[in-house]
Design a protein around this motif. Structure first.
Motif, PDB file in Angstrom:
ATOM      1  N   GLY A 148       4.325 106.557  23.843  1.00  0.00           N
ATOM      2  CA  GLY A 148       3.304 107.549  23.545  1.00  0.00           C
ATOM      3  C   GLY A 148       2.145 106.896  22.821  1.00  0.00           C
ATOM      4  O   GLY A 148       1.978 105.675  22.847  1.00  0.00           O
ATOM      5  N   TRP A 149       1.369 107.716  22.153  1.00  0.00           N
ATOM      6  CA  TRP A 149       0.161 107.279  21.464  1.00  0.00           C
ATOM      7  C   TRP A 149       0.411 107.180  19.967  1.00  0.00           C
ATOM      8  O   TRP A 149       1.027 108.066  19.374  1.00  0.00           O
ATOM      9  CB  TRP A 149      -0.967 108.277  21.710  1.00  0.00           C
ATOM     10  N   THR A 150      -0.077 106.100  19.358  1.00  0.00           N
ATOM     11  CA  THR A 150      -0.026 105.930  17.912  1.00  0.00           C
ATOM     12  C   THR A 150      -1.375 105.413  17.428  1.00  0.00           C
ATOM     13  O   THR A 150      -2.132 104.817  18.199  1.00  0.00           O
ATOM     14  CB  THR A 150       1.074 104.943  17.483  1.00  0.00           C
ATOM     15  N   LEU A 151      -1.643 105.623  16.162  1.00  0.00           N
ATOM     16  CA  LEU A 151      -2.859 105.087  15.571  1.00  0.00           C
ATOM     17  C   LEU A 151      -2.737 103.574  15.435  1.00  0.00           C
ATOM     18  O   LEU A 151      -1.680 103.065  15.069  1.00  0.00           O
ATOM     19  CB  LEU A 151      -3.105 105.699  14.188  1.00  0.00           C
ATOM     20  N   ALA A 152      -3.807 102.876  15.721  1.00  0.00           N
ATOM     21  CA  ALA A 152      -3.830 101.418  15.592  1.00  0.00           C
ATOM     22  C   ALA A 152      -4.633 100.984  14.374  1.00  0.00           C
ATOM     23  O   ALA A 152      -4.643  99.809  14.023  1.00  0.00           O
ATOM     24  CB  ALA A 152      -4.420 100.784  16.857  1.00  0.00           C
TER      25      ALA A 152
END
Length: 148
Positions: free
Chosen positions: A62-66
Motif C-alpha cells: 500500500g501507500w506510506t509516507l516517505a
C-alpha cells in the motif's frame, strides 16, 4: 463550474496516512474519498514521483509516507497534483483588438497574478505538520470524528 479538489483531497489523505497503522491501500483511500482506486493510484503517483509517499505492491502493500509531515508543504502537494488552476476567473478574448477588453484583461491579469503569487507563497509556508497540529487541537476539543 466544478471545483478541482485534488489538493484538498490529497492533503486529507496524507494526514490520515500519518495516523494509519501500516500501509494504506488504494482501495482504502478510494473508499475514504468516495472514488475509484485507479484515480487514487494516478493521483498518488505524482506524490510518489516527488518522494513524498512510497508504494509497495502485493499482500501487505500500500501507500506510506516517505517524508515527515514537517518536510512537506501545501505548495509541495499542490505541485505534485499537477498545479490545478487556483482561480475560476479568467479574461475574455472575444475582441482582442478592443482597447476596453485589453484594459480589463490587463487589470484582471495583474490582480490575479499578484493573488496567485501571494497564495502560492502562503502554501509554501504551511507544512502538513501545521495541519496535523490544527487537527490535534480540534480533535481534543471534540470537533472531528475519529479517523477511519
Amino acid at each position: 463550474m466544478r471545483r478541482d479538489s485534488r489538493l484538498s483531497r490529497m492533503l486529507h489523505v496524507l494526514l490520515h496516512m500519518n495516523r494509519h497503522e501500516g500501509p494504506a491501500t488504494s482501495e482504502e483511500i478510494a473508499d475514504m474519498l468516495g472514488t475509484n482506486p485507479v484515480v487514487v493510484r494516478r493521483t498518488m503517483a505524482g506524490l510518489r514521483e516527488r518522494g513524498y509517499v512510497r508504494s509497495e505492491k502485493g499482500h501487505g502493500g500500500g501507500w506510506t509516507l516517505a517524508q515527515p509531515l514537517d518536510a512537506i508543504t501545501l505548495l509541495d502537494v499542490y505541485r505534485a497534483v499537477g498545479e490545478p488552476p487556483l482561480f475560476a476567473l479568467g479574461t475574455s478574448e472575444d475582441n482582442p483588438d478592443c482597447l476596453v477588453e485589453k484594459a480589463v484583461n490587463a487589470a484582471l491579469g495583474d490582480a490575479m497574478e499578484q493573488a496567485e503569487a501571494l497564495l502560492l507563497a502562503r502554501f509554501g509556508d504551511v507544512t502538513l505538520a501545521d495541519l496535523a497540529r490544527t487537527f490535534a487541537r480540534r480533535r481534543g476539543a471534540g470537533a472531528c470524528p475519529p479517523s477511519r
